[in-house]
Motif scaffolding. Structure first.
Motif, PDB file in Angstrom:
ATOM      1  N   GLN A 137      39.649  48.252  11.179  1.00  0.00           N
ATOM      2  CA  GLN A 137      38.935  48.093  12.447  1.00  0.00           C
ATOM      3  C   GLN A 137      37.717  49.015  12.477  1.00  0.00           C
ATOM      4  OE1 GLN A 137      42.708  48.771  14.797  1.00  0.00           O
ATOM      5  NE2 GLN A 137      41.930  47.041  15.961  1.00  0.00           N
ATOM      6  N   ARG A 138      36.725  48.577  13.242  1.00  0.00           N
ATOM      7  CA  ARG A 138      35.476  49.336  13.339  1.00  0.00           C
ATOM      8  C   ARG A 138      35.025  49.403  14.785  1.00  0.00           C
ATOM      9  NH1 ARG A 138      30.743  46.388  10.565  1.00  0.00           N
ATOM     10  NH2 ARG A 138      30.883  45.148  12.482  1.00  0.00           N
ATOM     11  N   ALA A 142      26.912  51.258  19.493  1.00  0.00           N
ATOM     12  CA  ALA A 142      25.886  50.529  20.238  1.00  0.00           C
ATOM     13  C   ALA A 142      26.445  49.328  20.983  1.00  0.00           C
ATOM     14  CB  ALA A 142      24.778  50.078  19.287  1.00  0.00           C
ATOM     15  N   ASP A 143      27.622  48.859  20.568  1.00  0.00           N
ATOM     16  CA  ASP A 143      28.190  47.641  21.153  1.00  0.00           C
ATOM     17  C   ASP A 143      29.271  47.911  22.191  1.00  0.00           C
ATOM     18  OD1 ASP A 143      26.573  46.324  19.380  1.00  0.00           O
ATOM     19  OD2 ASP A 143      28.162  45.943  17.910  1.00  0.00           O
ATOM     20  N   VAL A 144      29.549  49.183  22.486  1.00  0.00           N
ATOM     21  CA  VAL A 144      30.698  49.519  23.330  1.00  0.00           C
ATOM     22  C   VAL A 144      30.239  50.227  24.604  1.00  0.00           C
ATOM     23  CG1 VAL A 144      32.881  50.785  23.448  1.00  0.00           C
ATOM     24  CG2 VAL A 144      32.189  49.692  21.317  1.00  0.00           C
ATOM     25  N   THR A 284      38.682  52.738  11.118  1.00  0.00           N
ATOM     26  CA  THR A 284      40.084  53.134  11.078  1.00  0.00           C
ATOM     27  C   THR A 284      40.899  52.007  10.472  1.00  0.00           C
ATOM     28  OG1 THR A 284      41.911  54.076  12.374  1.00  0.00           O
ATOM     29  CG2 THR A 284      40.725  52.250  13.377  1.00  0.00           C
ATOM     30  N   SER A 285      42.023  52.347   9.900  1.00  0.00           N
ATOM     31  CA  SER A 285      42.932  51.326   9.360  1.00  0.00           C
ATOM     32  C   SER A 285      44.305  51.533   9.981  1.00  0.00           C
ATOM     33  CB  SER A 285      43.013  51.399   7.834  1.00  0.00           C
ATOM     34  OG  SER A 285      43.485  52.649   7.412  1.00  0.00           O
ATOM     35  N   THR A 286      44.968  50.431  10.307  1.00  0.00           N
ATOM     36  CA  THR A 286      46.243  50.474  11.015  1.00  0.00           C
ATOM     37  C   THR A 286      47.183  49.456  10.389  1.00  0.00           C
ATOM     38  OG1 THR A 286      45.036  50.992  13.050  1.00  0.00           O
ATOM     39  CG2 THR A 286      47.348  50.343  13.289  1.00  0.00           C
ATOM     40  N   PHE A 302      37.229  49.012  19.473  1.00  0.00           N
ATOM     41  CA  PHE A 302      37.288  48.658  18.054  1.00  0.00           C
ATOM     42  C   PHE A 302      37.435  47.143  17.906  1.00  0.00           C
ATOM     43  CE2 PHE A 302      38.404  53.102  17.856  1.00  0.00           C
ATOM     44  CZ  PHE A 302      37.990  53.546  16.599  1.00  0.00           C
ATOM     45  N   THR A 303      36.888  46.625  16.837  1.00  0.00           N
ATOM     46  CA  THR A 303      37.085  45.212  16.487  1.00  0.00           C
ATOM     47  C   THR A 303      37.625  45.149  15.061  1.00  0.00           C
ATOM     48  OG1 THR A 303      34.812  44.999  15.692  1.00  0.00           O
ATOM     49  CG2 THR A 303      35.235  44.388  17.991  1.00  0.00           C
TER      50      THR A 303
END
Length: 664
Positions: A137-138, A142-144, A284-286, A302-303
């Motif tokens: 996820q990222r 700027a998009d949040v 991040t990774s989940t 996050f997306t």
């Protein structure tokens, strides 16, 4: 295909980057060089190679030798082949050439394999198993909307934050909280989470400092105790100046459910925006099974950008499956079989006493009747017995089944041994015309069920294993007389001639007992079949005791309960079927017959009686409780079509695919 591995030096960086870009990487040359020169902390000794064929670079390879004691068995691997050179045996040749480099490690794991992509398909074809799935996820600042991060710390807690080393007042509880990550979903990956101590925390902090990595930490402190109960970490690498790498987020079990995870992650993001306006992204990774943390990340902006899998297999040689004839096998092989069973027992069957070598050999040579032909196998790796195998081929109504019991030594699990053994057994299963492979008496929630699920088996039935320990039960609970209109009769061995016909009919009443969705079909009992069953027990020196309920008006058997005494387990009784003909249910015949059986057994000074009851059969479970039984374990049955397993493990043809499609 022959390849030559060439250790990577700076002259090869451009070629390494070209392979990465051709394979879909968007990393700039500068970013990739930074990664090669300055690998992420925590991955131990990282080595890179170029692979050449006829002088041309055709692949790259990376091995990571993790330094932690918990992961000294593991090497992480990445092999990248450009699309135009795939399906030429290059990846396999590279992996083979890497094997000497892996000496001393037991398991090789690919950790960033694109889910559903060419890499996963290649790995599976080489005998790797899919061990875990991860979501990348990222968050792009700027998009949040920063309002998403207006999440207060719950009452009773406060947030603390630091950069670099943990404050002395918090480091001990911080280490304990970091260890809480060990119960996060991890699938079947061979990568083991550390057991954090203060010294280990300080060593990790020093490692980051030596790499010039800025580590930011936000924790939740429990106001009442003053200890850290939750944490989230983020690393800022000077060689990757535009993005941050979110590391562990963990909450101690006793403090979950209060919203601490989302609160401390939001606090960290607010701090980052204020301190580092130049940052563009956080990655991040989940684990894919950690739906809660994935949802937390989505709530914070996050997306999901991609999904990856982890695949692994043993580094050591292939598993060899060999026949074991318990009557002619040498003592070394029999003791190897016993060593596997003995080591697995406290893990898989913790309620049972260890089985002696002598008892196991007797069991192998004199198996329980009623299971059809039973063959034994051992699985070896490098000459060592690492798996004990029993394959049963029932007959009559169950001639479509092959019942498989594969036990892998606990110290050799998560290395692909069980899967390799199952793959080796499939040709015999198919040759005998068996359509379904079934596993029985698998501890619910244990390693066996998880392994079976990963191979596509379904849970088809659930069973409750109950035990009566005579020393713990008041015999008064067995004062259960037969109801009016019925009398109890009992015998050892063969049924009396005047009752055998109605006894056979009564045994057939087991057909309407709950069985879940099991593929096992109950027998159609006849007098001849009853007599054959009795003869089988007699031939194995098994004493079968039977109590029946006889209807006074008709003189027919309308209920029965059976128990077997086996010579190899002199202190145990094995309760078999208990059944009442439908027209006579509701009169407490079941409890009366079972109570009579227990009274009859008392002079024998048995220690235990075991029985298994379908989990849906709540009435019989309650009857057992009333008589003094306790539940010791829950078991599952699993099954999958042989055609489906062939397809999953390799070697399925069109006819078998059709069979898989048609089988319910």
């Amino acid at each position: 295909m022959d390849v030559v591995l060439e250790p990577l030096d700076e002259a090869g960086f451009r070629s390494f980057h070209e392979v990465a870009v051709a394979s879909g990487s968007t990393a700039t040359y500068e970013n990739l060089v930074a990664r090669l020169r300055f690998p992420f902390a925590g991955f131990g000794d990282v080595r890179h190679w170029l692979a050449r064929h006829d002088g041309e670079v055709v692949a790259t390879a990376t091995l990571m030798f993790l330094a932690e004691e918990e992961n000294s068995h593991l090497v992480l691997a990445e092999v990248v082949v450009p699309p135009e050179r795939r399906r030429q045996g290059i990846g396999t040749a590279v992996l083979r050439a890497l094997l000497p480099e892996m000496a001393g490690r037991e398991v090789v794991e690919g950790f960033q394999v694109e889910a559903g992509g060419a890499g996963e398909a290649w790995a599976v074809a080489l005998g790797f198993r899919k061990a875990n799935a991860t979501v990348i996820q990222r968050l792009r600042f700027a998009d949040v909307d920063p309002a998403l991060w207006d999440v207060p710390i719950p009452d009773g807690y406060r947030a603390e934050q630091w950069t670099g080393p943990a404050p002395e007042e918090f480091v001990a509880s911080y280490a304990e909280a970091r260890t809480a990550i060990r119960d996060a979903p991890r699938g079947e990956t061979a990568l083991r989470q550390p057991e954090w101590t203060v010294d280990r925390v300080r060593a990790a902090e020093a490692d980051n400092l030596g790499r010039d990595i800025e580590e930011r930490v936000v924790v939740a402190v429990h106001e009442e105790t003053g200890t850290v109960v939750a944490l989230t970490q983020l690393e800022l690498d000077p060689h990757r100046p535009t993005w941050g790498r979110q590391r562990d987020t963990a909450v101690l079990a006793a403090h979950r459910g209060h919203g601490l995870g989302v609160a401390i992650k939001a606090h960290l993001l607010r701090r980052l925006v204020a301190d580092r306006p130049d940052l563009r992204d956080v990655y991040t990774s989940t684990n894919a099974d950690n739906v809660h943390m994935i949802a937390v990340n989505h709530a914070l902006g996050f997306t999901t950008v991609r999904s990856v899998v982890q695949v692994n297999r043993p580094v050591a040689g292939d598993v060899v499956v060999e026949p074991l004839d318990p009557h002619s096998a040498g003592e070394a092989d029999l003791r190897g079989f016993h060593a596997v069973v003995l080591a697995a027992q406290p893990v898989d069957q913790p309620d049972e006493d260890p089985e002696s070598y002598e008892d196991l050999v007797a069991r192998l040579r004199n198996p329980f009747p009623g299971f059809g032909e039973m063959v034994r196998r051992v699985g070896r790796r490098d000459g060592e017995v690492v798996a004990a195998v029993t394959l049963s081929f029932p007959e009559e109504e169950n001639a479509h089944l092959a019942v498989v019991d594969i036990t892998v030594h606990p110290e050799r699990r998560r290395q692909g041994i069980g899967t390799a053994v199952l793959r080796a057994l499939l040709p015999e299963v198919v040759a005998r015309g068996r359509e379904v492979v079934q596993g029985e008496q698998i501890t619910a929630g244990g390693a066996g069920e998880k392994w079976a699920a990963a191979l596509g088996f379904r849970v088809s039935n659930e069973v409750v294993l109950q035990r009566l320990r005579f020393a713990d039960v008041d015999p008064a609970s067995w004062d259960r007389p037969a109801p009016a209109g019925y009398r109890l009769r009992r015998w050892v061995g063969a049924a009396p001639d005047d009752l055998v016909a109605s006894y056979a009919v009564a045994r057939g009443a087991i057909h309407d007992a709950p069985r879940g969705d099991s593929e096992v079909r109950s027998p159609e009992w006849t007098v001849d079949r009853v007599r054959a069953d009795e003869s089988d027990a007699l031939a194995e020196d098994i004493e079968e005791r039977v109590v029946v309920a006889v209807h006074e008006e008709t003189g027919e058997v309308v209920g029965l309960t059976q128990l077997q005494l086996h010579p190899r387990r002199p202190g145990w009784g094995y309760q078999r079927d208990t059944v009442v003909v439908a027209a006579h249910r509701g009169r407490a015949l079941g409890v009366a017959m079972k109570a009579e059986m227990l009274r009859w057994l008392t002079p024998l000074y048995l220690d235990l009686v075991y029985t298994g009851t379908n989990a849906d059969n709540v009435h019989m479970i309650a009857v057992n409780y009333a008589l003094g039984f306790t539940t010791v374990r829950s078991l599952v049955e699993v099954d999958r079509t042989a055609a489906g397993l062939l397809q999953a493990l390799g070697g399925v043809d069109a006819e078998q695919r059709q069979a898989e499609h048609q089988h319910p």
